[in-house]
Design a protein around this motif. Structure first.
Motif, PDB file in Angstrom:
ATOM      1  N   ILE A  28       0.864  -1.188   0.000  1.00 35.32           N
ATOM      2  CA  ILE A  28       0.000   0.000   0.000  1.00 35.32           C
ATOM      3  C   ILE A  28       0.890   1.224   0.000  1.00 35.32           C
ATOM      4  O   ILE A  28       2.103   1.122   0.193  1.00 35.32           O
ATOM      5  N   ASP A  52      -1.076   5.400   3.223  1.00 33.49           N
ATOM      6  CA  ASP A  52      -1.982   4.389   3.787  1.00 33.49           C
ATOM      7  C   ASP A  52      -1.338   3.667   4.967  1.00 33.49           C
ATOM      8  O   ASP A  52      -2.046   3.226   5.892  1.00 33.49           O
ATOM      9  N   LYS A  78      -2.005   5.936   7.846  1.00 30.55           N
ATOM     10  CA  LYS A  78      -3.410   5.830   8.256  1.00 30.55           C
ATOM     11  C   LYS A  78      -3.661   4.525   9.000  1.00 30.55           C
ATOM     12  O   LYS A  78      -4.437   4.476   9.965  1.00 30.55           O
TER      13      LYS A  78
END
Length: 305
Positions: free
Chosen positions: A243, A247, A250
């Protein structure tokens, strides 16, 4: 602090500054290789909060220029350069001695990076790796091979061999031929002896050239194998994240990782992309405990978190 006072930057301050710029990359506040005014405002605020004292934007900008300049001295040499792999444990570029020798012959300034570490290289590659074109031709795998003395000598020998053998083959077409219809008078004995001697010498030269050519082919094949293995090592050292970096950040926030551990955990996952894959395969409620085991469990290489 007044604008005229000189800021004394410590290692901890530089580390925090680099982390702050990485955060702004992840927030999308770097556009076309340039940080926005919002990015600098956020970075200044982050530094002020971390060190509990005011930082000025102009001081931050000035320090960042120096950090980038020092980083690009190394980055411009090794960017896209095959035959080298980045060692995150020692924070240095590694390669076989012969590869280092070839690079240093072309770029003497690269010699210092054989032993000199580059802290935060991975994060700096994210924060400022694409800020500008280098303006210089970076040596790639083919450059090193073409400039290697062994390959240049091999190419010269093979070219010479080809020309010599072609000449011999063309000369062979002119040999005397005897057919049933035509009888060629025999040459005098002395002339036949000289001709036989010349032919023997030619055969000796041809055999020697073939031997030399075979030796250089084997050497070149070995050299090619080494470069293929070096490229494979480089690719293994640069496994892609499943990813994006944003990401990953996050994901850590969704796992509710403590604020003071966010940056170390983020850096760890960027360094070990395969661990990100392992985390993504777990249920949400197990991810945080698994990350703690990865970062602090027995058998894990030591890290300065």
């Amino acid at each position: 602090m007044s604008t005229s006072e000189r800021e004394i930057w410590t290692t901890d301050m530089d580390n925090a500054l680099i982390d702050a710029f990485v955060h702004q990359v992840n927030e999308g506040n770097k556009v076309n290789g340039t940080y926005t005014s919002k990015a600098y405002n956020n970075i200044t605020k982050e530094m002020s909060e971390k060190f509990q004292r005011p930082f000025q934007k102009e001081k931050v900008k000035g320090r960042w220029k120096l950090v980038k300049r020092n980083f690009h001295k190394c980055y411009d040499i090794f960017k896209n350069l095959s035959g080298f792999a980045w060692d995150s444990n020692t924070h240095r570029w590694i390669a076989e001695p012969e590869v280092w020798k070839t690079l240093i012959e072309a770029k003497p300034e690269a010699a210092q990076w054989m032993t000199k570490p580059v802290p935060n290289y991975d994060k700096l590659s994210i924060a400022c790796g694409d800020d500008r074109a280098t303006g210089e031709k970076v040596m790639n795998d083919e450059d090193i091979r073409q400039n290697h003395p062994l390959n240049r000598e091999s190419e010269s020998i093979e070219t010479s061999e080809q020309a010599t053998l072609e000449t011999l083959q063309e000369g062979g077409n002119d040999q005397d031929v005897t057919s049933p219809e035509v009888q060629i008078p025999q040459e005098p004995k002395a002339k036949r002896s000289k001709k036989a001697q010349d032919e023997a010498e030619i055969e000796g030269i041809k055999s020697a050239l073939l031997t030399i050519a075979d030796a250089f082919r084997e050497s070149t094949a070995s050299h090619d194998k080494y470069f293929k293995e070096s490229v494979a090592a480089y690719e293994r050292a640069n496994i892609k994240l499943p990813i994006s970096e944003a990401d990953v950040w996050k994901l850590l926030q969704e796992m509710q990782v403590e604020r003071h551990m966010l940056t170390p955990a983020y850096t760890y996952l960027l360094e070990y992309p395969e661990k990100v894959r392992a985390l993504l395969g777990l249920p949400k409620d197990m991810q945080k405990n698994y990350l703690v085991e990865l970062m602090f469990g027995q058998g894990r290489p030591s890290r300065n978190l």
